[in-house]
Scaffold this active site. Structure first.
Site, PDB file in Angstrom:
ATOM      1  N   ASP A  83      27.749  76.640  -4.704  1.00  0.00           N
ATOM      2  CA  ASP A  83      28.502  75.968  -4.847  1.00  0.00           C
ATOM      3  C   ASP A  83      30.068  76.129  -4.755  1.00  0.00           C
ATOM      4  O   ASP A  83      30.979  75.552  -4.218  1.00  0.00           O
ATOM      5  CB  ASP A  83      28.542  75.328  -6.010  1.00  0.00           C
ATOM      6  CG  ASP A  83      27.623  73.960  -6.231  1.00  0.00           C
ATOM      7  OD1 ASP A  83      27.315  73.494  -5.153  1.00  0.00           O
ATOM      8  OD2 ASP A  83      27.225  73.492  -7.584  1.00  0.00           O
ATOM      9  N   ARG A  93      21.776  68.781 -14.725  1.00  0.00           N
ATOM     10  CA  ARG A  93      23.375  68.298 -15.214  1.00  0.00           C
ATOM     11  C   ARG A  93      23.486  66.798 -15.611  1.00  0.00           C
ATOM     12  O   ARG A  93      24.327  66.874 -16.381  1.00  0.00           O
ATOM     13  CB  ARG A  93      24.175  68.682 -14.026  1.00  0.00           C
ATOM     14  CG  ARG A  93      23.774  67.846 -12.534  1.00  0.00           C
ATOM     15  CD  ARG A  93      24.624  68.489 -11.528  1.00  0.00           C
ATOM     16  NE  ARG A  93      26.062  68.016 -11.922  1.00  0.00           N
ATOM     17  CZ  ARG A  93      26.945  67.743 -11.108  1.00  0.00           C
ATOM     18  NH1 ARG A  93      26.526  67.620  -9.870  1.00  0.00           N
ATOM     19  NH2 ARG A  93      28.125  67.206 -11.426  1.00  0.00           N
ATOM     20  N   HIS A 137      22.517  79.087  -7.706  1.00  0.00           N
ATOM     21  CA  HIS A 137      23.146  77.698  -7.406  1.00  0.00           C
ATOM     22  C   HIS A 137      24.696  78.050  -7.303  1.00  0.00           C
ATOM     23  O   HIS A 137      25.428  77.455  -6.522  1.00  0.00           O
ATOM     24  CB  HIS A 137      22.866  76.901  -8.548  1.00  0.00           C
ATOM     25  CG  HIS A 137      23.161  75.482  -8.225  1.00  0.00           C
ATOM     26  ND1 HIS A 137      22.424  74.657  -7.633  1.00  0.00           N
ATOM     27  CD2 HIS A 137      24.165  74.832  -8.493  1.00  0.00           C
ATOM     28  CE1 HIS A 137      23.140  73.404  -7.384  1.00  0.00           C
ATOM     29  NE2 HIS A 137      24.160  73.464  -8.115  1.00  0.00           N
ATOM     30  N   HIS A 173      29.906  73.663 -12.050  1.00  0.00           N
ATOM     31  CA  HIS A 173      29.629  73.642 -10.495  1.00  0.00           C
ATOM     32  C   HIS A 173      30.924  73.522  -9.692  1.00  0.00           C
ATOM     33  O   HIS A 173      30.988  73.698  -8.502  1.00  0.00           O
ATOM     34  CB  HIS A 173      28.818  72.311 -10.171  1.00  0.00           C
ATOM     35  CG  HIS A 173      27.247  72.217 -10.939  1.00  0.00           C
ATOM     36  ND1 HIS A 173      26.362  72.431 -10.125  1.00  0.00           N
ATOM     37  CD2 HIS A 173      27.311  72.008 -11.932  1.00  0.00           C
ATOM     38  CE1 HIS A 173      25.220  72.125 -10.785  1.00  0.00           C
ATOM     39  NE2 HIS A 173      25.858  71.913 -12.087  1.00  0.00           N
ATOM     40  N   HIS A 210      34.359  71.748  -3.879  1.00  0.00           N
ATOM     41  CA  HIS A 210      33.906  72.271  -5.364  1.00  0.00           C
ATOM     42  C   HIS A 210      35.213  73.124  -5.667  1.00  0.00           C
ATOM     43  O   HIS A 210      35.039  73.730  -6.792  1.00  0.00           O
ATOM     44  CB  HIS A 210      32.691  73.179  -5.253  1.00  0.00           C
ATOM     45  CG  HIS A 210      31.727  72.169  -5.295  1.00  0.00           C
ATOM     46  ND1 HIS A 210      30.653  72.162  -6.398  1.00  0.00           N
ATOM     47  CD2 HIS A 210      31.381  71.003  -4.468  1.00  0.00           C
ATOM     48  CE1 HIS A 210      29.978  71.162  -6.187  1.00  0.00           C
ATOM     49  NE2 HIS A 210      30.142  70.566  -4.979  1.00  0.00           N
ATOM     50  N   ASP A 231      21.348  71.470 -10.571  1.00  0.00           N
ATOM     51  CA  ASP A 231      21.918  70.043 -10.128  1.00  0.00           C
ATOM     52  C   ASP A 231      20.762  68.977 -11.078  1.00  0.00           C
ATOM     53  O   ASP A 231      20.974  67.821 -11.289  1.00  0.00           O
ATOM     54  CB  ASP A 231      21.755  69.858  -8.743  1.00  0.00           C
ATOM     55  CG  ASP A 231      23.140  70.246  -8.180  1.00  0.00           C
ATOM     56  OD1 ASP A 231      24.009  70.264  -8.737  1.00  0.00           O
ATOM     57  OD2 ASP A 231      22.761  70.472  -6.737  1.00  0.00           O
ATOM     58  N   HIS A 250      22.015  74.378  -0.626  1.00  0.00           N
ATOM     59  CA  HIS A 250      21.503  75.205  -1.737  1.00  0.00           C
ATOM     60  C   HIS A 250      20.308  76.009  -1.250  1.00  0.00           C
ATOM     61  O   HIS A 250      20.004  77.371  -1.566  1.00  0.00           O
ATOM     62  CB  HIS A 250      21.343  74.665  -3.021  1.00  0.00           C
ATOM     63  CG  HIS A 250      22.774  74.396  -3.642  1.00  0.00           C
ATOM     64  ND1 HIS A 250      23.394  75.358  -4.168  1.00  0.00           N
ATOM     65  CD2 HIS A 250      22.966  73.115  -3.966  1.00  0.00           C
ATOM     66  CE1 HIS A 250      24.593  74.812  -4.800  1.00  0.00           C
ATOM     67  NE2 HIS A 250      24.220  73.337  -4.683  1.00  0.00           N
ATOM     68  N   ASP A 297      29.097  67.765   0.929  1.00  0.00           N
ATOM     69  CA  ASP A 297      27.990  68.446   0.536  1.00  0.00           C
ATOM     70  C   ASP A 297      26.939  68.416   1.259  1.00  0.00           C
ATOM     71  O   ASP A 297      25.734  69.221   1.336  1.00  0.00           O
ATOM     72  CB  ASP A 297      27.793  67.638  -0.899  1.00  0.00           C
ATOM     73  CG  ASP A 297      28.282  68.110  -2.061  1.00  0.00           C
ATOM     74  OD1 ASP A 297      28.805  69.111  -1.965  1.00  0.00           O
ATOM     75  OD2 ASP A 297      28.063  67.633  -3.137  1.00  0.00           O
ATOM     76  N   TRP A 299      27.047  71.784  -2.995  1.00  0.00           N
ATOM     77  CA  TRP A 299      26.162  71.512  -1.727  1.00  0.00           C
ATOM     78  C   TRP A 299      25.008  70.439  -2.084  1.00  0.00           C
ATOM     79  O   TRP A 299      24.876  70.549  -3.264  1.00  0.00           O
ATOM     80  CB  TRP A 299      25.678  72.551  -1.050  1.00  0.00           C
ATOM     81  CG  TRP A 299      26.672  73.647  -0.660  1.00  0.00           C
ATOM     82  CD1 TRP A 299      26.613  74.997  -1.074  1.00  0.00           C
ATOM     83  CD2 TRP A 299      27.528  73.463   0.296  1.00  0.00           C
ATOM     84  NE1 TRP A 299      27.564  75.333  -0.454  1.00  0.00           N
ATOM     85  CE2 TRP A 299      28.215  74.765   0.399  1.00  0.00           C
ATOM     86  CE3 TRP A 299      27.899  72.402   1.347  1.00  0.00           C
ATOM     87  CZ2 TRP A 299      29.171  75.117   1.326  1.00  0.00           C
ATOM     88  CZ3 TRP A 299      28.872  72.852   2.306  1.00  0.00           C
ATOM     89  CH2 TRP A 299      29.357  73.943   2.343  1.00  0.00           C
ATOM     90  N   HIS A 347      33.410  63.850  -0.644  1.00  0.00           N
ATOM     91  CA  HIS A 347      32.548  64.917  -1.279  1.00  0.00           C
ATOM     92  C   HIS A 347      31.195  65.076  -0.758  1.00  0.00           C
ATOM     93  O   HIS A 347      30.703  65.811  -0.589  1.00  0.00           O
ATOM     94  CB  HIS A 347      32.598  64.916  -2.881  1.00  0.00           C
ATOM     95  CG  HIS A 347      31.965  65.982  -3.538  1.00  0.00           C
ATOM     96  ND1 HIS A 347      32.859  66.868  -3.787  1.00  0.00           N
ATOM     97  CD2 HIS A 347      30.875  66.487  -3.602  1.00  0.00           C
ATOM     98  CE1 HIS A 347      32.135  68.142  -4.436  1.00  0.00           C
ATOM     99  NE2 HIS A 347      30.711  67.703  -4.140  1.00  0.00           N
TER     100      HIS A 347
HETATM  101  N1  DCM Z   1      32.594  67.610  -8.495  1.00  0.00           N
HETATM  102  C1  DCM Z   1      33.618  68.605  -8.070  1.00  0.00           C
HETATM  103  N2  DCM Z   1      34.899  68.465  -8.795  1.00  0.00           N
HETATM  104  C2  DCM Z   1      35.157  67.358  -9.697  1.00  0.00           C
HETATM  105  C3  DCM Z   1      33.761  66.600 -10.058  1.00  0.00           C
HETATM  106  C4  DCM Z   1      32.763  66.773  -9.206  1.00  0.00           C
HETATM  107  O1  DCM Z   1      33.326  69.345  -6.998  1.00  0.00           O
HETATM  108  N3  DCM Z   1      35.978  67.677 -10.158  1.00  0.00           N
HETATM  109  C5  DCM Z   1      31.305  67.667  -7.667  1.00  0.00           C
HETATM  110  C6  DCM Z   1      30.086  67.904  -8.469  1.00  0.00           C
HETATM  111  C7  DCM Z   1      28.831  67.301  -7.807  1.00  0.00           C
HETATM  112  C8  DCM Z   1      29.854  65.970  -7.273  1.00  0.00           C
HETATM  113  O2  DCM Z   1      30.942  66.359  -7.038  1.00  0.00           O
HETATM  114  O3  DCM Z   1      28.368  67.853  -6.651  1.00  0.00           O
HETATM  115  C9  DCM Z   1      29.387  64.620  -7.892  1.00  0.00           C
HETATM  116  O4  DCM Z   1      29.858  65.017  -9.117  1.00  0.00           O
HETATM  117  P1  DCM Z   1      29.669  63.797 -10.338  1.00  0.00           P
HETATM  118  O5  DCM Z   1      28.398  63.346 -10.069  1.00  0.00           O
HETATM  119  O6  DCM Z   1      29.979  64.410 -11.733  1.00  0.00           O
HETATM  120  O7  DCM Z   1      30.907  62.764 -10.044  1.00  0.00           O
HETATM  121 ZN    ZN Z   2      26.059  72.036  -7.767  1.00  0.00          ZN
HETATM  122 ZN    ZN Z   3      28.938  68.749  -4.367  1.00  0.00          ZN
END
Ligand code: DCM
Ligand code: ZN
Ligand code: ZN
Ligand code: DCM
Ligand code: DCM
Length: 271
Positions: free
Chosen positions: A120, A48, A116, A60, A126, A45, A6, A153, A1, A149
């Protein structure tokens, strides 16, 4: 999210935890205000993408290698990466929180991760591998182009609340008050009693896998009802939004209610 999700999950949990649980986490997080959970809900977040926090980036989510919309399902052995996923992270940081041998700063940090990640795991994307949780799928959203996504989110919830991107704490506080009422005496009252069924501090993996499978099922019903290919480039702020919004409300409500129950179990066991 996004932040709004969150923060809302954290305020809902604040509304349901027992008094002893509130005191326990206010002490650990060194914040005696009513914002003790919401104030740390987005911390995971914020770290990360830092050098120090890189090791947490896979914590996450869990990439379910299923085939929506014909088959949805998460398998812990198949889908949790070697260095961890949201399910193993809930287990790991819960056990750190329970370990009275650890320094308080370690247990405080573990609390921030648990707060957190319970949020998620309730976001369907996710708990899905397709296009890295939808990050690789470009869609239209009103006058912008976004990835799927981000729509799940952030965009759907913000539209539902009337576009409040500047004030996530105020908006989250108010949304949480509304959802708390629905859980106590409104549309979620009958079902919410079952939301914490089967929860066990002795088996955090099974508990979190139950939550993960519920979220992942929504990938087949609401995220990709006609398959991932057909959604590319589509405008989602219309009919798609209308169907997704109630599901997001439900997932945020469940996450907050379950987070409260999980924190109650932890506080009971640790004190
Ligand atoms: N994310 C996810 N699944 C994945 C990769 C990323 O749920 N396989 C989520 C984490 C963050 C968002 O997507 O909330 C963006 O991730 P990133 O910035 O790592 O691409
Ligand atoms: Zn997160
Ligand atoms: Zn996300
Ligand atoms: N915060 C806010 N409004 C509130 C509560 C918190 O803007 N009602 C913000 C202040 C910090 C963040 O939340 O940027 C985290 O708070 P903390 O100082 O507890 O880490
Ligand atoms: N924090 C921490 N370790 C870090 C960064 C932040 O323990 N490397 C703590 C400080 C605040 C909380 O997390 O209590 C929120 O941090 P932020 O200022 O990023 O919102």
């Amino acid at each position: 999210w996004g932040s709004l999700g969150h923060i809302t999950v954290a305020y809902i949990a604040t509304n349901f935890v027992k008094d002893d649980t509130a005191a326990f986490f206010q002490g650990l997080l060194q914040n005696e205000t009513e914002h003790y959970l919401a104030g740390v809900a987005t911390w995971a977040d914020s770290i990360r993408y830092t050098r120090w926090g890189r090791f947490t980036k896979n914590f996450h989510f869990i990439d379910a290698k299923d085939t929506p919309p014909t088959y949805c399902g998460v398998d812990f052995e198949r889908d949790c990466k070697e260095d961890g996923c949201v399910v193993s992270s809930i287990q790991n940081y819960t056990s750190q929180l329970l370990d009275t041998q650890l320094w308080p700063w370690r247990r405080s940090q573990a609390a921030k991760f648990v707060i957190h990640f319970v949020g998620d795991i309730h976001q369907p994307l996710h708990v899905e591998n397709v296009a890295q949780g939808g990050n690789g799928i470009h869609v239209k959203w009103e006058r912008s182009e976004l990835n799927l996504h981000h729509v799940w989110d952030t965009s759907i919830a913000e539209k539902m609340l009337g576009g409040i991107r500047r004030k996530p704490y105020d908006a989250g506080f108010n949304w949480a008050a509304n959802l708390t009422g629905e859980i106590k005496t409104g549309k979620y009252a009958p079902a919410s009693k079952l939301w914490t069924a089967g929860m066990s501090l002795e088996d955090p993996i099974s508990t979190a896998m139950g939550w993960a499978n519920e979220s992942n099922a929504i990938v087949c019903t609401h995220v990709f009802p006609e398959g991932p290919e057909t959604i590319v480039g589509q405008e989602l702020a219309g009919d798609y939004y209308e169907k997704a919004a109630p599901v997001i409300e439900l997932q945020v409500a469940k996450a907050g209610y379950r987070l409260a129950a999980w924190l109650d179990l932890i506080a009971d066991s640790a004190s």
